[in-house]
Design an enzyme around this catalytic site. Structure first.
Site, PDB file in Angstrom:
ATOM      1  N   ARG A  44       3.895   4.598  14.796  1.00 37.17           N
ATOM      2  CA  ARG A  44       4.471   4.964  15.975  1.00 37.17           C
ATOM      3  C   ARG A  44       3.825   6.439  16.267  1.00 37.17           C
ATOM      4  O   ARG A  44       2.645   6.804  17.053  1.00 37.17           O
ATOM      5  CB  ARG A  44       5.820   5.902  16.489  1.00 37.17           C
ATOM      6  CG  ARG A  44       6.433   3.969  16.969  1.00 37.17           C
ATOM      7  CD  ARG A  44       7.929   4.644  16.661  1.00 37.17           C
ATOM      8  NE  ARG A  44       9.108   5.006  15.631  1.00 37.17           N
ATOM      9  CZ  ARG A  44       9.771   4.722  15.823  1.00 37.17           C
ATOM     10  NH1 ARG A  44      10.867   4.952  16.599  1.00 37.17           N
ATOM     11  NH2 ARG A  44      10.187   5.125  14.228  1.00 37.17           N
ATOM     12  N   TYR A  65       0.715  -1.197  -0.080  1.00 34.17           N
ATOM     13  CA  TYR A  65       0.122  -0.254   0.053  1.00 34.17           C
ATOM     14  C   TYR A  65       0.345   1.006   0.198  1.00 34.17           C
ATOM     15  O   TYR A  65       0.532   2.031  -0.706  1.00 34.17           O
ATOM     16  CB  TYR A  65      -0.979  -0.246   0.963  1.00 34.17           C
ATOM     17  CG  TYR A  65      -1.809   1.427   1.521  1.00 34.17           C
ATOM     18  CD1 TYR A  65      -2.599   1.309   0.357  1.00 34.17           C
ATOM     19  CD2 TYR A  65      -2.142   2.036   1.845  1.00 34.17           C
ATOM     20  CE1 TYR A  65      -4.034   2.925   0.227  1.00 34.17           C
ATOM     21  CE2 TYR A  65      -2.286   3.011   2.220  1.00 34.17           C
ATOM     22  CZ  TYR A  65      -4.038   3.163   1.495  1.00 34.17           C
ATOM     23  OH  TYR A  65      -4.733   3.630   1.405  1.00 34.17           O
TER      24      TYR A  65
END
Length: 250
Positions: free
Chosen positions: A209, A81
């Site tokens: 993150r 992706y």
């Protein structure tokens, strides 16, 4: 031996499904973009690519602006992706430079709202559906990873402004309000079902993150910024999910 063979076949079948899904994802991004660019060239159309914040990967710059080239693992499980969208952006600019195609590129950050697929696996959909069904809210570890959530009407407004303007992009379209996954889960719990538990589950590899758009460019070039706050958008999505799931408010 038969147990071992069955388990081995199950693992290989799962890997085959994942591999096939990844192949289709990157083919859609690359071949699909090529097809649409060819059509835009033939008919002289302006073309919009809805790219993604995933092009920034697990960013080392925070918040992310459009000049940042990203930190993407090119061979990771998400790369079909991430890299598919990065290649799509490359193709857009190649056609723009070589053939004069009018292009617009939006880098979309997490978007939510009514009519989303209830079980699409996205975090807002997951939490709302789980809360409505009295199921535990499953927060992927460590829970401190952040995302920014843009309500669908704000997103549509940004895309229209981009298409009607003169700037090719890429331009970040997203809400700079930043939440950890635990904060999101606590908010959904408070607003929808205070009785549900919040549990943690293992995370997927290469999960970023932190994620937060720098929307300076959108403000300056499009006169755009989001209006709908998370606490205002979640109840609208809840109402839609309750109607489709068939579980009314208590």
């Amino acid at each position: 031996m038969s147990w071992f063979l069955a388990e081995t076949m199950e693992v290989w079948y799962l890997l085959f499904i994942i591999f096939s899904f990844c192949q289709q994802t990157i083919k859609t991004n690359v071949i699909g973009t090529l097809n649409m660019l060819g059509l835009a060239k033939r008919v002289g159309a302006r073309i919009l690519l809805t790219s993604t914040s995933e092009v920034y990967g697990d960013p080392l710059v925070h918040p992310q602006d459009e000049t940042y080239w990203g930190n993407v693992n090119p061979i990771g499980v998400r790369s079909c992706y991430d890299e598919g969208k990065r290649v799509a952006e490359t193709l857009m600019f190649d056609y723009h430079r070589q053939h004069g195609i009018e292009i617009r590129i939006a880098r979309i950050f997490n978007t939510y709202g009514p009519r989303m697929n209830i079980d699409d696996g996205r975090v807002v959909s997951n939490f709302i559906a789980q809360a409505i069904r009295d199921e535990p809210l499953t927060v992927q570890l460590p829970g401190t990873q952040t995302r920014s959530f843009c309500y669908v009407s704000d997103m549509v407004d940004g895309l229209i402004r981009l298409m009607e303007g003169e700037n090719t992009g890429p331009i970040n379209i997203g809400n700079p309000g930043e939440f950890t996954m635990l904060e999101l889960a606590e908010t959904v719990k408070e607003m929808i079902n205070p009785e549900v538990k919040i549990i943690t589950v293992e995370n997927t590899p290469d999960d970023p993150r932190q994620r937060k758009p720098d929307i300076t460019k959108a403000k300056e070039l499009l006169g755009w910024e989001p209006k709908v706050k998370l606490r205002d958008g979640l109840p609208l999505m809840e109402d839609d999910f309750r109607k489709r799931i068939g579980i009314p408010r208590k």
